[in-house]
Design a protein around this motif. Structure first.
Motif, PDB file in Angstrom:
ATOM      1  N   ALA A  53       2.232   8.792   5.779  1.00  0.00           N
ATOM      2  CA  ALA A  53       3.069   9.631   6.552  1.00  0.00           C
ATOM      3  C   ALA A  53       4.170   9.751   6.036  1.00  0.00           C
ATOM      4  CB  ALA A  53       3.133   8.853   7.951  1.00  0.00           C
ATOM      5  N   PHE A  57       7.150  16.119  15.478  1.00  0.00           N
ATOM      6  CA  PHE A  57       6.241  15.477  14.377  1.00  0.00           C
ATOM      7  C   PHE A  57       4.985  16.510  14.392  1.00  0.00           C
ATOM      8  CE2 PHE A  57       8.997  12.376  15.659  1.00  0.00           C
ATOM      9  CZ  PHE A  57       9.726  11.936  14.662  1.00  0.00           C
ATOM     10  N   LYS A  60       4.048  16.649  18.280  1.00  0.00           N
ATOM     11  CA  LYS A  60       4.800  16.030  19.320  1.00  0.00           C
ATOM     12  C   LYS A  60       6.209  15.727  19.360  1.00  0.00           C
ATOM     13  CE  LYS A  60       1.374  13.923  21.817  1.00  0.00           C
ATOM     14  NZ  LYS A  60       0.906  15.176  22.536  1.00  0.00           N
ATOM     15  N   PRO A 119      10.120   4.439  10.479  1.00  0.00           N
ATOM     16  CA  PRO A 119       9.901   5.026  11.965  1.00  0.00           C
ATOM     17  C   PRO A 119       8.511   4.644  12.666  1.00  0.00           C
ATOM     18  CG  PRO A 119      10.494   6.641  10.301  1.00  0.00           C
ATOM     19  CD  PRO A 119      10.322   5.431   9.574  1.00  0.00           C
ATOM     20  N   ASP A 120       7.519   3.961  11.427  1.00  0.00           N
ATOM     21  CA  ASP A 120       6.318   3.750  12.156  1.00  0.00           C
ATOM     22  C   ASP A 120       5.764   2.324  12.255  1.00  0.00           C
ATOM     23  OD1 ASP A 120       5.633   3.549   9.597  1.00  0.00           O
ATOM     24  OD2 ASP A 120       4.187   5.265   9.535  1.00  0.00           O
ATOM     25  N   GLY A 121       6.821   1.381  11.641  1.00  0.00           N
ATOM     26  CA  GLY A 121       6.763   0.069  11.560  1.00  0.00           C
ATOM     27  C   GLY A 121       5.682  -0.256  10.394  1.00  0.00           C
ATOM     28  N   ARG A 122       5.303   0.691   9.416  1.00  0.00           N
ATOM     29  CA  ARG A 122       4.644   0.146   8.328  1.00  0.00           C
ATOM     30  C   ARG A 122       5.366   0.103   7.048  1.00  0.00           C
ATOM     31  NH1 ARG A 122      -0.283   4.193   7.906  1.00  0.00           N
ATOM     32  NH2 ARG A 122       1.403   5.718   7.605  1.00  0.00           N
ATOM     33  N   ARG A 169       0.785  16.443  13.434  1.00  0.00           N
ATOM     34  CA  ARG A 169      -0.399  15.499  13.108  1.00  0.00           C
ATOM     35  C   ARG A 169      -1.185  16.431  12.682  1.00  0.00           C
ATOM     36  NH1 ARG A 169      -1.540  14.190  18.929  1.00  0.00           N
ATOM     37  NH2 ARG A 169      -3.348  13.288  18.161  1.00  0.00           N
ATOM     38  N   LEU A 190       0.595  12.266   9.499  1.00  0.00           N
ATOM     39  CA  LEU A 190       1.577  12.778  10.229  1.00  0.00           C
ATOM     40  C   LEU A 190       2.851  12.854   9.566  1.00  0.00           C
ATOM     41  CD1 LEU A 190       2.881  12.083  13.414  1.00  0.00           C
ATOM     42  CD2 LEU A 190       3.393   9.791  12.833  1.00  0.00           C
ATOM     43  N   PHE A 217       8.689  10.800   6.894  1.00  0.00           N
ATOM     44  CA  PHE A 217       9.543  11.099   7.694  1.00  0.00           C
ATOM     45  C   PHE A 217      10.705  11.692   7.148  1.00  0.00           C
ATOM     46  CE2 PHE A 217       6.731   8.099   9.134  1.00  0.00           C
ATOM     47  CZ  PHE A 217       6.128   8.323  10.471  1.00  0.00           C
ATOM     48  N   ILE A 233       9.305  13.929  20.160  1.00  0.00           N
ATOM     49  CA  ILE A 233       9.903  12.585  20.696  1.00  0.00           C
ATOM     50  C   ILE A 233      11.591  12.504  20.507  1.00  0.00           C
ATOM     51  CG2 ILE A 233      10.100   9.963  20.027  1.00  0.00           C
ATOM     52  CD1 ILE A 233       6.923  10.673  19.003  1.00  0.00           C
ATOM     53  N   GLY A 234      12.008  12.385  21.552  1.00  0.00           N
ATOM     54  CA  GLY A 234      13.420  12.511  21.671  1.00  0.00           C
ATOM     55  C   GLY A 234      13.761  14.060  21.269  1.00  0.00           C
TER      56      GLY A 234
END
Lengths: 275, 299
Positions: free
Chosen positions: B103, B139, B132, B66-69, B141, B150, B105, B134-135
């Motif tokens: 993080a 989530f 937050k 999800p976070d591109g890591r 923090r 996160l 998810f 999102i959609g």
């Protein structure tokens, strides 16, 4: 096939389109749609007198075409379906909407997505003041997403409680003023008094220019806001692409507004002068 | 049945219905990701004495998180949704929240049930946590010393199966270790299954009960080479070492497919017999006849 409603002529009087939702228009034939009454100025006028009508909203899609800059309330209370405006619209587009999507291919007037609770609005042009905010009731967004490819006026995201607003251009003064929570992303310049009175919520300033931060905000440290890496794909999914590298850039954090609850935050890619 | 020189003994694995969740863990780099996964899946071999059975499902490239890591998918199996909820929160709180840069998810958004995760862990933020939405996902923090942790508000739970297995009987320990590792390597890329024991392999196969009343399980003496000749044995006359590979999966086809792949990858020189272990068939709801799964999932 979508229902196409095209303006027959240029109107200077305000036109109330707040009742013309895809769900209501779906079961109607073009002639029945044409007999619906619209409030134009102070008079009721058949919709067919103002718009030429073709197609059907049976698939939940309504396309408005022409100069609708005096039309207000398009997509008001929208729950499902898709509304496309091929032109510019007036005020209160998508106000109090709960779902579905609106695409405005031109610009929009004031209070786009006023007090919306869900769904998405994509304005390809610019917006007037009070994006997401309903000044008549003093209420902000409680959900949904608004993206603006152009610029926006003053008080973007005022009193926002939940939801996301992203503006590619600049915004006027008072962004996220009195925010209760929610998220606003500004890629261009932000006017003065950003975050004034905000209690919670996040304002991301992605312009490299030094931001004007109110003295009632406290300067925090530098960090990579990982949450952006989730927000950016979400925005991209509705056609608003931002360079994903922003999610991995260090940003300066400011806490405020200390005259309010003080749990709000402004992230700026401009790092400031250091300490 | 024969797979090359190896005999496939007619037998079945006896497996159990469980609840499972999938966590997606991400981190700054491989080092910290591995550290988080290692800790979060520690002491999680068998629900005989552990709170969950957990292991790495697969590593995830940056494009799949999800976070591109860089990321990892972890599967955790528990007896019930309630016990899983408690264990997941504790494990994430103590092993992933504490690990630099991580993080977490939800890897099972379509799960039939949901258990809280960030909803509880957020309180570590002592009032400074932020949420937050999102959609339609929330989530949290949580401020920590390297920035923010996160974590998704809740994670999905679904019905899974634990206890699929194969047992390898080998001429010597060197060949047995080689065969067992080839099984684990073959199963590593398979989605939907984990092998929760150390290195994916069990040397202490167990039977139900013990001569000691308080013990729920004890050594499976019929497979212990040192006891052959002294007690009735299930070992091949030339077998001097046996290992078991236990497989937990998200559904019946995943477990069956993994058993078939495991048996095929183990068969070869030095592996005398491959079979599946059970407790007589009365304990577990799911039975996986080994020859049947090999026929259903041809190589």
């Amino acid at each position: 096939m979508a229902l196409h409603l095209t303006t027959r002529t240029h109107w200077t009087l305000p036109i109330d389109l707040s009742g013309e939702l895809p769900g209501l228009l779906a079961p109607l034939s073009p002639s029945e749609v044409g007999k619906r009454k619209l409030l134009v100025g102070r008079e009721q006028v058949d919709l067919g007198e103002i718009f030429s009508i073709s197609g059907s909203a049976g698939d939940g899609v309504v396309v408005w075409e022409g100069d609708l800059s005096t039309a207000f309330g398009i997509g008001h209370l929208l729950k499902e379906g898709q509304v496309t405006v091929r032109g510019s619209v007036g005020s209160y587009c998508g106000s109090q909407m709960k779902g579905g999507s609106i695409v405005v291919e031109g610009s929009a007037g004031t209070s786009v997505g006023a007090a919306m609770a869900g769904g998405t609005i994509h304005v390809l042009g610019s917006c007037g003041n009070d994006v997401g905010h309903d000044p008549r009731r003093g209420v902000g967004m409680t959900g949904g997403t608004i993206v603006v490819d152009g610029s926006a006026g003053t008080h973007v995201g005022r009193t926002i409680r939940r939801g996301t607003i992203a503006v590619r251009g600049s915004v006027g003064e008072g962004a996220v003023m009195d925010a209760i929570a929610g998220t606003v992303i500004v890629m261009g310049k932000s006017g003065r008094n950003a975050g004034s009175g905000m209690r919670r919520g996040s304002l991301f300033l992605l312009d490299d220019a030094p931001p004007e931060i109110l003295p009632t905000f406290q300067r925090g440290r530098s960090l990579k806001p990982l949450i952006l890496s989730l927000l950016l794909p979400h925005l991209a999914s509705i056609g608003f692409k931002i360079d994903p590298s922003f999610a991995h850039r260090d940003m300066r954090l400011y806490h405020g507004d200390m005259l309010s609850l003080g749990l709000g935050e402004i992230f700026s890619v401009h790092q400031g002068d250091g300490e | 049945m024969k797979l090359g020189p190896t005999t496939i003994r007619e037998s079945f694995a006896e497996a159990f219905g469980m609840r499972f969740t999938r966590l997606i863990v991400t981190a700054h780099d491989e080092h910290w990701l591995e550290a988080a996964v290692r800790e979060a899946t520690g002491f999680a071999t068998s629900v005989i004495a552990c709170d969950v059975e957990a292991a790495l499902e697969r590593w995830l490239p940056t494009g799949e998180t999800p976070d591109g890591r860089l990321g990892a998918a972890i599967l955790m199996f528990g007896f019930s949704t309630a016990s899983l909820a408690d264990s997941v929160t504790r494990r994430v709180g103590q092993c992933i929240l504490t690990c630099p840069t991580t993080a977490v998810f939800d890897g099972l958004p379509d799960g039939t049930e949901r258990v809280p995760l960030g909803k509880f862990l957020r309180f570590f933020g002592d009032g400074f946590q932020r949420s937050k939405v999102i959609g339609d996902r929330r989530f949290w923090r949580v401020p920590v010393m390297d920035g923010e942790f996160l974590v998704e508000e809740s994670v999905g739970v679904a019905k899974g199966i634990a206890g699929g297995n194969i047992i390898l009987q080998c001429i010597n320990s060197e060949g047995a270790l080689r065969a067992a590792r080839s099984v684990v390597d073959a199963l590593a890329p398979m989605p939907g299954v984990i092998v929760p024991f150390p290195g994916g392999v069990v040397r202490s196969g167990s039977k139900v009960g013990s001569k000691y009343p308080k013990l729920r399980a004890s050594t499976n003496n019929a497979y212990c080479p040192t006891l052959a000749g002294r007690v009735p044995t299930e070992l091949h006359p030339n077998a001097n070492c046996a290992y078991e590979v236990v497989i937990d999966g998200v559904d019946e086809p995943s477990v069956a497919g993994a058993m078939a792949k495991a048996a095929r990858s183990a068969a070869g020189e030095g592996v005398l017999v491959i079979e599946a272990g059970n407790y007589g068939g009365k304990l577990g709801k799911f039975h996986f006849p080994l020859i049947d799964v090999l026929e259903r999932f041809p190589g």
